[in-house]
Design an enzyme around this catalytic site. Structure first.
Site, short mmCIF file in Angstrom:
data_model
loop_
_atom_site.label_atom_id
_atom_site.label_comp_id
_atom_site.label_asym_id
_atom_site.label_seq_id
_atom_site.Cartn_x
_atom_site.Cartn_y
_atom_site.Cartn_z
N GLU A 26 12.26 130.22 -29.26
CA GLU A 26 12.95 130.04 -28.73
C GLU A 26 15.02 130.22 -29.84
OE1 GLU A 26 15.12 125.88 -28.17
OE2 GLU A 26 13.07 124.78 -28.89
N LYS A 160 9.97 113.97 -30.51
CA LYS A 160 11.09 113.94 -31.12
C LYS A 160 11.21 112.32 -31.32
CE LYS A 160 14.30 116.11 -29.96
NZ LYS A 160 14.02 117.18 -29.61
N1 PSU Z 1 13.83 120.16 -30.98
C1 PSU Z 1 14.37 120.49 -32.08
N2 PSU Z 1 15.67 121.12 -32.17
C2 PSU Z 1 16.28 121.69 -31.20
C3 PSU Z 1 15.44 121.33 -30.00
C4 PSU Z 1 14.00 119.99 -30.02
O1 PSU Z 1 14.12 120.29 -32.94
O2 PSU Z 1 17.37 122.53 -30.62
C5 PSU Z 1 16.15 121.75 -28.64
C6 PSU Z 1 14.81 122.44 -27.59
O3 PSU Z 1 15.69 123.78 -27.16
C7 PSU Z 1 14.74 121.27 -26.52
C8 PSU Z 1 15.97 121.28 -26.06
O4 PSU Z 1 14.17 122.57 -25.21
O5 PSU Z 1 16.19 120.60 -27.17
C9 PSU Z 1 15.60 120.02 -25.01
O6 PSU Z 1 16.84 119.48 -25.02
P1 PSU Z 1 17.02 118.34 -23.74
O7 PSU Z 1 17.23 117.10 -23.98
O8 PSU Z 1 19.18 118.59 -23.42
O9 PSU Z 1 16.80 118.71 -22.52
#
Ligand code: PSU
Ligand code: MN
Length: 306
Positions: A26, A160
């Site tokens: 990604e 996380k």
């Molecule tokens: N975990 C990380 N770094 C990130 C993300 C997750 O350690 O940059 C990113 C991923 O791309 C994940 C996104 O899909 O955060 C989720 O964002 P949201 O909670 O806005 O859906």
């Protein structure tokens, strides 16, 4: 339509044509998840790790309105340095394409694009999930719903700990997403190997994961598979050490009025600062471990089909 918006890198094209293993990566982690220059270094490293394990990497992003499946080094660097890159989930993908914009794909959008291109395995750091307080904010990552509907296996290090991890697991179960915990009886919590939550399903080897994916295909069960790979022990930050930093970062987000798409990048950035960079080293180590496991899985899936 596919031909006009999907721009497949020649190396990825030839791997697809030959039926060789490919691992999608990604770009939100590059554009919004880590600071420069560590983001570029990590993105390059992840690609090298995938190659060293006998698979072709395909970092996915939107550049000038084209969905790029695999980036050349100049494009990777452009993405890592850019400051005006839109964070694209499923909801935003077509908007960015239509306007010729640049965008970094989240887990949800990367899964969707990987599937469009015919790529079955994707490595990331952590998935998005149900945020703490979701019962009032309704902040639930689109990643979970994408996992429910798109046939891609995602290798991550869990969710996380700044999320509501129990609710995240509950929703994954409701959505029919198998959560395979690799060599662990616990679901991992990204920076930490343990979350205190039992592994929904345990697997101990790559052939076992491949067998689950194959059995789902045979049974015609659609949707993704989530592989949760605990961070390597020498890079982990125990949850007792993470929890005060998470509490501080959440309080800072609330005070700053951060909502929506900005929540995850804001929290990651705050935790990076509050941990004096330690969280970034952990993030890099777990992403690398996931790239290794994903490459092995991509190979096993190709061998199984040969
Ligand atoms: N975990 C990380 N770094 C990130 C993300 C997750 O350690 O940059 C990113 C991923 O791309 C994940 C996104 O899909 O955060 C989720 O964002 P949201 O909670 O806005 O859906
Ligand atoms: Mn959200």
């Amino acid at each position: 339509m596919k031909g006009t918006v999907l721009e497949v890198d020649p190396r990825v094209r030839s791997a697809l044509d030959a039926g060789e293993p490919i691992v999608a990566l990604e770009s939100t982690i590059v554009a919004h998840g880590m600071p420069f220059p560590q983001n570029l270094e990590t993105a390059r490293n992840l690609e090298a790790i995938v190659r060293a394990r006998g698979a072709t990497p395909a970092t996915i992003a939107v550049l000038d309105g084209q969905i790029r499946i695999g980036l050349d080094d100049a494009s990777l660097e452009r993405l890592a340095r850019a400051t005006n890159v839109r964070k694209l989930s499923r909801a935003d993908l077509a908007y960015a394409v239509a306007r010729g914009e640049n965008g970094a794909t989240t887990v949800a959008a990367t899964m969707y694009c990987a599937h469009l291109a015919g790529i079955a395995v994707f490595a990331t750091g952590g998935i998005g999930g149900v945020h703490r307080g979701a019962e009032t904010t309704f902040d639930v990552s689109a990643d979970l719903y994408e996992l429910a509907r798109t046939d891609v296996t995602v290798v991550c290090a869990g969710a996380k700990a700044l999320l509501d991890v129990p609710k995240t697991l509950e929703l994954l179960e409701t959505l029919g997403v198998p959560v395979l915990c690799f060599q662990s009886d616990e679901f991992p919590a990204f920076w930490s190997r343990s979350s205190g939550l039992a592994a929904p399903l345990r697997v101990d080897g790559v052939p076992e994961i491949a067998a689950v994916v194959a059995a789902r295909r045979a049974l015609n069960v659609s949707g993704g598979v989530l592989v949760a790979n605990p961070v390597p022990a020498d890079a982990e930050i125990p949850s007792a050490e993470m929890e005060p930093l998470i509490a501080q970062a959440l309080a800072d987000a609330r005070d700053a009025g951060i909502v929506g798409k900005r929540v995850t990048p804001f929290l990651l950035g705050r935790i990076l600062t509050l941990s004096d960079g330690r969280s970034l080293r952990t993030n890099v180590a777990l992403a690398e471990a996931n790239a290794r496991l994903a490459a092995e899985l991509a190979r096993a899936l190709c061998e199984g089909r040969a």
